[in-house]
Scaffold this motif. Structure first.
Motif, PDB file in Angstrom:
ATOM      1  N   THR A  38       0.846  -1.202   0.000  1.00 45.79           N
ATOM      2  CA  THR A  38       0.000   0.000   0.000  1.00 45.79           C
ATOM      3  C   THR A  38       0.879   1.249   0.000  1.00 45.79           C
ATOM      4  OG1 THR A  38      -1.757  -1.158   1.180  1.00 45.79           O
ATOM      5  CG2 THR A  38      -1.780   1.251   1.290  1.00 45.79           C
ATOM      6  N   LEU A  39       1.946   1.225   0.777  1.00 45.77           N
ATOM      7  CA  LEU A  39       2.872   2.355   0.809  1.00 45.77           C
ATOM      8  C   LEU A  39       3.600   2.514  -0.522  1.00 45.77           C
ATOM      9  CD1 LEU A  39       4.473   1.978   4.357  1.00 45.77           C
ATOM     10  CD2 LEU A  39       2.860   3.739   3.618  1.00 45.77           C
ATOM     11  N   LEU A  40       3.974   1.400  -1.147  1.00 44.21           N
ATOM     12  CA  LEU A  40       4.673   1.482  -2.430  1.00 44.21           C
ATOM     13  C   LEU A  40       3.826   2.216  -3.458  1.00 44.21           C
ATOM     14  CD1 LEU A  40       6.970   0.826  -4.375  1.00 44.21           C
ATOM     15  CD2 LEU A  40       5.929  -1.417  -4.749  1.00 44.21           C
ATOM     16  N   LEU A  41       2.555   1.837  -3.572  1.00 43.73           N
ATOM     17  CA  LEU A  41       1.686   2.499  -4.541  1.00 43.73           C
ATOM     18  C   LEU A  41       1.457   3.956  -4.178  1.00 43.73           C
ATOM     19  CD1 LEU A  41       1.307  -0.394  -5.549  1.00 43.73           C
ATOM     20  CD2 LEU A  41      -1.131   0.091  -5.817  1.00 43.73           C
ATOM     21  N   THR A  42       1.437   4.259  -2.879  1.00 49.69           N
ATOM     22  CA  THR A  42       1.264   5.645  -2.439  1.00 49.69           C
ATOM     23  C   THR A  42       2.456   6.494  -2.841  1.00 49.69           C
ATOM     24  OG1 THR A  42      -0.084   4.960  -0.535  1.00 49.69           O
ATOM     25  CG2 THR A  42       0.922   7.147  -0.444  1.00 49.69           C
ATOM     26  N   PHE A  43       3.664   6.018  -2.560  1.00 49.79           N
ATOM     27  CA  PHE A  43       4.863   6.796  -2.892  1.00 49.79           C
ATOM     28  C   PHE A  43       5.063   6.873  -4.397  1.00 49.79           C
ATOM     29  CE2 PHE A  43       5.850   6.397   1.583  1.00 49.79           C
ATOM     30  CZ  PHE A  43       6.526   7.588   1.847  1.00 49.79           C
ATOM     31  N   GLU A  44       4.648   5.861  -5.125  1.00 47.43           N
ATOM     32  CA  GLU A  44       4.726   5.954  -6.583  1.00 47.43           C
ATOM     33  C   GLU A  44       3.801   7.046  -7.101  1.00 47.43           C
ATOM     34  OE1 GLU A  44       6.077   1.416  -7.873  1.00 47.43           O
ATOM     35  OE2 GLU A  44       3.957   1.970  -7.955  1.00 47.43           O
ATOM     36  N   GLY A  86     -18.013   9.615  10.412  1.00 49.17           N
ATOM     37  CA  GLY A  86     -19.286  10.251  10.771  1.00 49.17           C
ATOM     38  C   GLY A  86     -19.172  11.756  10.859  1.00 49.17           C
ATOM     39  N   LYS A  87     -18.017  12.238  11.212  1.00 49.51           N
ATOM     40  CA  LYS A  87     -17.779  13.685  11.290  1.00 49.51           C
ATOM     41  C   LYS A  87     -17.098  14.210  10.025  1.00 49.51           C
ATOM     42  CE  LYS A  87     -17.419  13.861  16.347  1.00 49.51           C
ATOM     43  NZ  LYS A  87     -16.566  14.230  17.512  1.00 49.51           N
ATOM     44  N   HIS A  88     -17.081  13.385   8.985  1.00 42.73           N
ATOM     45  CA  HIS A  88     -16.475  13.765   7.699  1.00 42.73           C
ATOM     46  C   HIS A  88     -15.027  14.203   7.879  1.00 42.73           C
ATOM     47  CE1 HIS A  88     -20.450  13.520   5.868  1.00 42.73           C
ATOM     48  NE2 HIS A  88     -20.906  14.252   6.880  1.00 42.73           N
ATOM     49  N   GLU A  89     -14.292  13.413   8.647  1.00 36.39           N
ATOM     50  CA  GLU A  89     -12.905  13.770   8.916  1.00 36.39           C
ATOM     51  C   GLU A  89     -12.074  13.778   7.639  1.00 36.39           C
ATOM     52  OE1 GLU A  89      -9.255  12.803  12.004  1.00 36.39           O
ATOM     53  OE2 GLU A  89     -11.030  11.510  12.008  1.00 36.39           O
ATOM     54  N   ARG A  90     -11.237  14.811   7.523  1.00 33.86           N
ATOM     55  CA  ARG A  90     -10.322  14.947   6.397  1.00 33.86           C
ATOM     56  C   ARG A  90      -8.884  14.896   6.917  1.00 33.86           C
ATOM     57  NH1 ARG A  90     -12.536  16.241   1.726  1.00 33.86           N
ATOM     58  NH2 ARG A  90     -10.562  17.050   0.882  1.00 33.86           N
ATOM     59  N   ILE A  91      -8.047  14.131   6.224  1.00 28.92           N
ATOM     60  CA  ILE A  91      -6.654  13.998   6.618  1.00 28.92           C
ATOM     61  C   ILE A  91      -5.769  14.156   5.383  1.00 28.92           C
ATOM     62  CG2 ILE A  91      -7.211  12.471   8.538  1.00 28.92           C
ATOM     63  CD1 ILE A  91      -6.228  10.128   6.812  1.00 28.92           C
ATOM     64  N   THR A  92      -4.472  14.327   5.598  1.00 27.30           N
ATOM     65  CA  THR A  92      -3.535  14.432   4.484  1.00 27.30           C
ATOM     66  C   THR A  92      -2.866  13.085   4.228  1.00 27.30           C
ATOM     67  OG1 THR A  92      -1.644  15.034   5.865  1.00 27.30           O
ATOM     68  CG2 THR A  92      -3.053  16.834   5.073  1.00 27.30           C
ATOM     69  N   VAL A  93      -2.288  12.959   3.041  1.00 26.70           N
ATOM     70  CA  VAL A  93      -1.535  11.754   2.703  1.00 26.70           C
ATOM     71  C   VAL A  93      -0.411  11.547   3.708  1.00 26.70           C
ATOM     72  CG1 VAL A  93      -0.019  10.692   0.973  1.00 26.70           C
ATOM     73  CG2 VAL A  93      -2.098  11.914   0.248  1.00 26.70           C
ATOM     74  N   LYS A  94       0.263  12.616   4.077  1.00 22.17           N
ATOM     75  CA  LYS A  94       1.359  12.522   5.040  1.00 22.17           C
ATOM     76  C   LYS A  94       0.878  11.968   6.375  1.00 22.17           C
ATOM     77  CE  LYS A  94       4.980  15.221   7.318  1.00 22.17           C
ATOM     78  NZ  LYS A  94       5.599  16.555   7.472  1.00 22.17           N
ATOM     79  N   GLN A  95      -0.258  12.448   6.853  1.00 18.01           N
ATOM     80  CA  GLN A  95      -0.811  11.939   8.113  1.00 18.01           C
ATOM     81  C   GLN A  95      -1.080  10.440   8.023  1.00 18.01           C
ATOM     82  OE1 GLN A  95      -4.100  14.965   8.594  1.00 18.01           O
ATOM     83  NE2 GLN A  95      -3.511  14.748  10.756  1.00 18.01           N
ATOM     84  N   ALA A  96      -1.677  10.028   6.919  1.00 19.96           N
ATOM     85  CA  ALA A  96      -2.005   8.607   6.753  1.00 19.96           C
ATOM     86  C   ALA A  96      -0.743   7.755   6.704  1.00 19.96           C
ATOM     87  CB  ALA A  96      -2.827   8.411   5.488  1.00 19.96           C
ATOM     88  N   VAL A  97       0.265   8.219   5.974  1.00 19.49           N
ATOM     89  CA  VAL A  97       1.521   7.475   5.866  1.00 19.49           C
ATOM     90  C   VAL A  97       2.187   7.356   7.238  1.00 19.49           C
ATOM     91  CG1 VAL A  97       3.876   7.566   4.947  1.00 19.49           C
ATOM     92  CG2 VAL A  97       1.933   8.006   3.436  1.00 19.49           C
ATOM     93  N   GLU A  98       2.212   8.442   7.990  1.00 20.84           N
ATOM     94  CA  GLU A  98       2.806   8.402   9.327  1.00 20.84           C
ATOM     95  C   GLU A  98       2.065   7.411  10.224  1.00 20.84           C
ATOM     96  OE1 GLU A  98       2.704  12.427  10.687  1.00 20.84           O
ATOM     97  OE2 GLU A  98       4.650  12.928   9.803  1.00 20.84           O
ATOM     98  N   ALA A  99       0.738   7.418  10.156  1.00 23.22           N
ATOM     99  CA  ALA A  99      -0.052   6.518  10.996  1.00 23.22           C
ATOM    100  C   ALA A  99       0.205   5.060  10.632  1.00 23.22           C
ATOM    101  CB  ALA A  99      -1.537   6.843  10.858  1.00 23.22           C
ATOM    102  N   VAL A 100       0.354   4.779   9.344  1.00 22.62           N
ATOM    103  CA  VAL A 100       0.634   3.414   8.900  1.00 22.62           C
ATOM    104  C   VAL A 100       2.026   2.979   9.348  1.00 22.62           C
ATOM    105  CG1 VAL A 100       1.062   1.973   6.870  1.00 22.62           C
ATOM    106  CG2 VAL A 100      -0.926   3.493   6.923  1.00 22.62           C
ATOM    107  N   CYS A 101       2.998   3.857   9.181  1.00 21.75           N
ATOM    108  CA  CYS A 101       4.391   3.494   9.477  1.00 21.75           C
ATOM    109  C   CYS A 101       4.667   3.406  10.974  1.00 21.75           C
ATOM    110  CB  CYS A 101       5.342   4.495   8.832  1.00 21.75           C
ATOM    111  SG  CYS A 101       5.351   4.419   7.027  1.00 21.75           S
ATOM    112  N   ILE A 102       4.024   4.250  11.762  1.00 17.10           N
ATOM    113  CA  ILE A 102       4.299   4.230  13.191  1.00 17.10           C
ATOM    114  C   ILE A 102       3.514   3.125  13.888  1.00 17.10           C
ATOM    115  CG2 ILE A 102       4.174   5.510  15.359  1.00 17.10           C
ATOM    116  CD1 ILE A 102       4.499   8.087  13.735  1.00 17.10           C
ATOM    117  N   SER A 103       2.212   3.167  13.755  1.00 16.19           N
ATOM    118  CA  SER A 103       1.376   2.262  14.549  1.00 16.19           C
ATOM    119  C   SER A 103       0.639   1.210  13.732  1.00 16.19           C
ATOM    120  CB  SER A 103       0.358   3.078  15.354  1.00 16.19           C
ATOM    121  OG  SER A 103      -0.491   3.808  14.484  1.00 16.19           O
TER     122      SER A 103
END
Length: 414
Positions: A89-95, A129-146
């Motif tokens: 998933t990270l590979l396709l994201t960074f590509e 439910g609260k229509h949360e919006r995040i950045t690609v960087k936030q998602a990548v950090e969350a995947v890589c850390i936890s």
């Protein structure tokens, strides 16, 4: 009476402590505080482990620059690797980032699906439910850390339109990479009907880390706070699950990810750089977390210390002069057409030999870059690589008078 009250208070404190312990160990906890990893236990396993007695089901290491395999062994049967699937998933994201289709600051909305699939699993509590919006960087950090499953799935749905489409892209990319024993069914590793092999997966790790070196700065993170800016909810604390990073079990390691599956056990990927050498490696199907950490460390240490990616020649390196018919000069300079490096055990470096093979008979005029032959490198009488030999200069044709004089001299054996 006072004694009874003291005992009751003590009992109450014990119950409270037990409650919080169970709470933190529950599947709803984002922090892996009850992980079975023990630095001392892993160290003992590491001390007893050799390359020849690994307990994991399979393993592989590869040289960072070239991707050439160094070590591989164990079963070649496909293995379920759990959360390690997120590396694809990270590979396709960074590509996508490097291709300019998105940036690390691109913002997107979280879906209900991404939120729901992560309930009871590692997550950062994204709120569709609260229509949360995040950045690609936030998602990548969350995947890589936890190893956050909600963040990984949210990324997949953003990039693919929906997770199923993204999974199709994952499998298509695996096909392009020649991964014949790999199949994905989700973006997180939560499903158990997906699989890979050590030799296949080390190629994914290499492709991500080598082609997108920025990924290492995320894969080496140990701690972070996820800011729910768009919803205003409290920040979520993120702590790395990876014992190589978080517990500094292997100081030299500077990036990786872990996974586990009930069927096949514990898996890990990691990289290390020492003495200008970098290798990547994977261990799949370890029996426990301590063995997983001990064996990846042993493999990486051995690979980086015992093998060398040696440059045998650089492009443009002078080789020798060769004869050219009817040239202004009788001989023309030649050089290697490109760099050539090979992976070799350090004990074998002194055994490398080279020979020049001329395959073309040159006749003037000759242009620089014209093919002449090959420089062939061998070790123990086996070829380990070859590089094309080309003309290093232009060689015009000699005029008629020079050619006539040479002809006459050749009659006299001069």
């Amino acid at each position: 009476m006072r004694r009874v009250i003291v005992q009751m208070k003590k009992y109450r404190r014990q119950r409270i402590a037990l409650f919080f312990l169970l709470l933190m160990c529950s599947p709803f906890s984002v922090l892996p505080v009850c992980a079975a990893f023990s630095k001392s236990a892993a160290t003992e396993i590491y001390k007893k482990t050799t390359i020849d007695n690994l307990q994991s089901k399979s393993y592989a290491t590869a040289e960072y620059e070239s991707g050439q395999p160094i070590l591989h062994g164990g079963s070649q049967e496909p293995i379920v690797i759990g959360g390690l699937v997120k590396m694809m998933t990270l590979l396709l994201t960074f590509e996508a980032v490097d291709a300019g289709r998105i940036t690390m600051e691109t913002e997107f909305e979280v879906t209900k699906h991404a939120q729901n699939i992560s309930i009871g699993k590692a997550r950062v509590f994204l709120d569709a439910g609260k229509h949360e919006r995040i950045t690609v960087k936030q998602a990548v950090e969350a995947v890589c850390i936890s190893g956050a499953n909600d963040a990984a799935c949210a990324l997949a749905e953003f990039l693919g339109g929906d997770e199923a489409t993204f999974v199709s892209q994952m499998n298509a990319r695996a096909g392009e990479m020649g991964l014949t024993s790999t199949h994905f069914t989700d973006s997180t590793g939560l499903l158990t009907d997906q699989y890979t092999t050590a030799m296949d997966f080390v190629k994914i790790v290499h492709a991500l880390m080598r082609n997108h070196p920025d990924s290492l700065s995320y894969l080496n993170l140990t701690y972070g706070k996820f800011q729910h800016t768009s919803t205003g909810q409290a920040e979520t604390e993120m702590v790395s699950y990876n014992p190589l990073n978080r517990n500094k079990f292997y100081e030299a390691s500077d990036g990786g990810m872990i996974g586990s599956a009930q069927k096949d056990g514990y898996s890990i990927c990691a990289t290390v750089s020492e003495s200008d050498q970098r290798v990547v490696g994977v261990v799949l199907g370890a029996p426990d977390e301590n063995t997983r950490a001990a064996e990846i460390r042993k493999l990486l240490e051995y690979s980086v210390s015992e093998y060398e990616f040696r440059k045998l020649c650089t492009g443009g390196m002078f080789v020798r002069k060769v004869e050219v018919k009817n040239g202004k000069e009788k001989r023309i300079k030649t050089q290697t057409a490109q760099d050539l490096s090979v992976l070799v055990h350090i004990s074998e470096v002194g055994k490398i030999t080279s020979t020049v093979e001329i395959t073309e008979k040159l006749s003037a005029p000759v242009e620089a870059g014209a093919k002449v032959g090959y420089v062939i490198y061998a070790m123990n009488d086996e070829e380990i690589g070859r590089v094309e030999l080309v003309a290093a200069e232009d060689m015009p044709k000699a005029n008629w008078f020079v050619r006539l004089v040479r002809l006459i001299l050749s009659w006299f054996g001069l």
